[in-house]
Design a protein around this motif. Structure first.
Motif, PDB file in Angstrom:
ATOM      1  N   GLY A 236      38.212  12.673 -38.336  1.00  0.00           N
ATOM      2  CA  GLY A 236      37.777  13.308 -39.569  1.00  0.00           C
ATOM      3  C   GLY A 236      36.307  13.058 -39.830  1.00  0.00           C
ATOM      4  O   GLY A 236      35.558  12.655 -38.924  1.00  0.00           O
ATOM      5  N   VAL A 237      35.886  13.290 -41.070  1.00  0.00           N
ATOM      6  CA  VAL A 237      34.490  13.092 -41.476  1.00  0.00           C
ATOM      7  C   VAL A 237      34.460  12.065 -42.600  1.00  0.00           C
ATOM      8  O   VAL A 237      35.472  11.807 -43.254  1.00  0.00           O
ATOM      9  CB  VAL A 237      33.851  14.418 -41.941  1.00  0.00           C
ATOM     10  CG1 VAL A 237      33.983  15.476 -40.850  1.00  0.00           C
ATOM     11  CG2 VAL A 237      34.477  14.912 -43.242  1.00  0.00           C
ATOM     12  N   THR A 238      33.276  11.483 -42.843  1.00  0.00           N
ATOM     13  CA  THR A 238      33.178  10.480 -43.904  1.00  0.00           C
ATOM     14  C   THR A 238      31.754  10.415 -44.430  1.00  0.00           C
ATOM     15  O   THR A 238      30.819  10.963 -43.827  1.00  0.00           O
ATOM     16  CB  THR A 238      33.608   9.090 -43.400  1.00  0.00           C
ATOM     17  OG1 THR A 238      33.834   8.235 -44.524  1.00  0.00           O
ATOM     18  CG2 THR A 238      32.555   8.456 -42.500  1.00  0.00           C
ATOM     19  N   LEU A 239      31.591   9.738 -45.559  1.00  0.00           N
ATOM     20  CA  LEU A 239      30.271   9.446 -46.116  1.00  0.00           C
ATOM     21  C   LEU A 239      29.844   8.054 -45.671  1.00  0.00           C
ATOM     22  O   LEU A 239      30.635   7.107 -45.736  1.00  0.00           O
ATOM     23  CB  LEU A 239      30.313   9.506 -47.644  1.00  0.00           C
ATOM     24  CG  LEU A 239      30.489  10.890 -48.281  1.00  0.00           C
ATOM     25  CD1 LEU A 239      30.754  10.731 -49.770  1.00  0.00           C
ATOM     26  CD2 LEU A 239      29.271  11.767 -48.043  1.00  0.00           C
ATOM     27  N   LEU A 240      28.599   7.927 -45.244  1.00  0.00           N
ATOM     28  CA  LEU A 240      28.052   6.632 -44.858  1.00  0.00           C
ATOM     29  C   LEU A 240      26.785   6.370 -45.668  1.00  0.00           C
ATOM     30  O   LEU A 240      25.969   7.273 -45.863  1.00  0.00           O
ATOM     31  CB  LEU A 240      27.710   6.608 -43.365  1.00  0.00           C
ATOM     32  CG  LEU A 240      28.875   6.724 -42.389  1.00  0.00           C
ATOM     33  CD1 LEU A 240      28.356   6.774 -40.946  1.00  0.00           C
ATOM     34  CD2 LEU A 240      29.847   5.560 -42.554  1.00  0.00           C
ATOM     35  N   PRO A 241      26.582   5.122 -46.135  1.00  0.00           N
ATOM     36  CA  PRO A 241      25.337   4.787 -46.832  1.00  0.00           C
ATOM     37  C   PRO A 241      24.181   4.728 -45.839  1.00  0.00           C
ATOM     38  O   PRO A 241      24.362   4.413 -44.662  1.00  0.00           O
ATOM     39  CB  PRO A 241      25.633   3.414 -47.444  1.00  0.00           C
ATOM     40  CG  PRO A 241      26.781   2.871 -46.683  1.00  0.00           C
ATOM     41  CD  PRO A 241      27.545   4.012 -46.128  1.00  0.00           C
ATOM     42  N   ALA A 242      22.976   5.015 -46.324  1.00  0.00           N
ATOM     43  CA  ALA A 242      21.812   5.170 -45.446  1.00  0.00           C
ATOM     44  C   ALA A 242      21.538   3.952 -44.590  1.00  0.00           C
ATOM     45  O   ALA A 242      21.211   4.077 -43.401  1.00  0.00           O
ATOM     46  CB  ALA A 242      20.587   5.518 -46.290  1.00  0.00           C
TER      47      ALA A 242
END
Length: 323
Positions: A236-242
């Motif tokens: 799947g896809v996800t959000l990652l912090p910079a």
């Protein structure tokens, strides 16, 4: 009544077991039990319900333990204030930081802390945010690096920086060839998220609510690195912090990173400490070092060509044991 007996009562409240409380206080179980009985005699009320296999505090015991906890914390702060009056930038500082930030931020700030405060002993504690707040309130930590908001009038928050999020998608995903997307384009996506207890989960859910995206509920990760590997495995896809996608973190040539072109989802990072802390002046200076990061380090990263990804993969990722 003395400070030692109050520490015994606090340990018993924490462990709910005479043996474990005694071990935490480095005394024998009979010694701790005897002192608790003396404290009960002095106060004239039972503090503990003694059952064969467990220990429970009475209502009076719970109130006494909370008061004792505050007294012990105040005495420790008094000692700390006296010591720091001689050398404000020396000694030990117990600093908490949460798992989805610690391994990515610390390599950038620890060398600067050592250069700025060469005599400082920085004792780092990595735990989830709720646990860090509890330890901070109990005086077991001097300060903590947390994501805002923090709702507690007894705590001071010193803003450090804003950390953007990027979207991580696997190779072959319809968005993989792009460098940026609009926030509302997330509405068709189902995101992989962390399990309950991680503040990053709540931050990602906030982005989902803004964009109309949904969680992929069949799987919840225990760590940020697990999320990254699940994206690489095309789950799947996800959000990652910079900070989690910047060197020295290795890139994967089958993960593509997209920044947001219109809205800029992010999380606010702050250093937090008790308003009553005797270390407030020093902690303000420490927070300045933590917040003084290069602008490019906090810039959202777009898609990276596979060749560049393979070249940076030679740098090993940071390691961390997360609960």
């Amino acid at each position: 009544m003395n400070l030692r007996d109050l520490k015994y009562l606090v340990a018993l409240a924490d462990h709910r077991h005479f043996g474990r409380a005694a071990a935490a206080c480095y005394v024998s179980q009979p010694t701790l039990s005897t002192q608790i009985r003396k404290l009960e005699d002095e106060l004239g009320v039972p503090l503990v319900e003694r059952a064969p296999r467990k220990v429970m505090l009475t209502p009076a015991g719970r109130e006494a333990a909370e008061r004792a906890r505050r007294i012990v914390a105040e005495v420790e702060q008094m000692k700390e204030a006296a010591r720091r009056s001689q050398d404000p930038e020396a000694g030990a500082v117990r600093l908490g930081i949460f798992p989805t930030l610690a391994p990515y931020l610390l390599p950038h700030v620890i060398p600067r802390v050592r250069a700025r405060f060469p005599q400082l002993e920085l004792l780092l504690v990595e735990e989830k945010s709720d646990e860090l707040l509890a330890r901070l309130r109990d005086g077991k930590l001097d300060a903590a690096v947390l994501a805002l908001p923090v709702h507690d009038e007894q705590l001071h928050t010193e803003f450090l920086f804003e950390e953007p999020f990027v979207l991580a998608v696997p190779d072959g995903h319809p968005l993989a060839g792009r460098e940026a997307l609009a926030l509302d384009e997330l509405s068709e996506q189902r995101l992989l998220l962390l399990e309950d207890g991680h503040c990053l989960r709540e931050q990602a859910l906030d982005v989902c609510r803004l964009s109309g995206a949904h969680e992929k509920t069949e799987f919840r990760a225990t760590s940020l690195e697990t999320l990254r590997q699940m994206v690489a495995a095309n789950v799947g896809v996800t959000l990652l912090p910079a900070l989690a996608v910047k060197p020295p973190v290795a890139r994967s040539d089958n993960i593509h990173l997209l920044r947001f072109s219109d809205s800029h989802p992010s999380r606010s990072i702050a250093m937090v400490w008790r308003r009553s802390s005797a270390m407030s002046g020093f902690l303000e200076r420490l927070a300045q070092v933590f917040g003084d990061l290069p602008a490019d380090l906090l810039a959202p990263t777009g898609a990276v060509p596979a060749a560049a990804a393979r070249q940076s993969a030679a740098v090993p990722p940071p390691r961390s044991d997360w609960g």
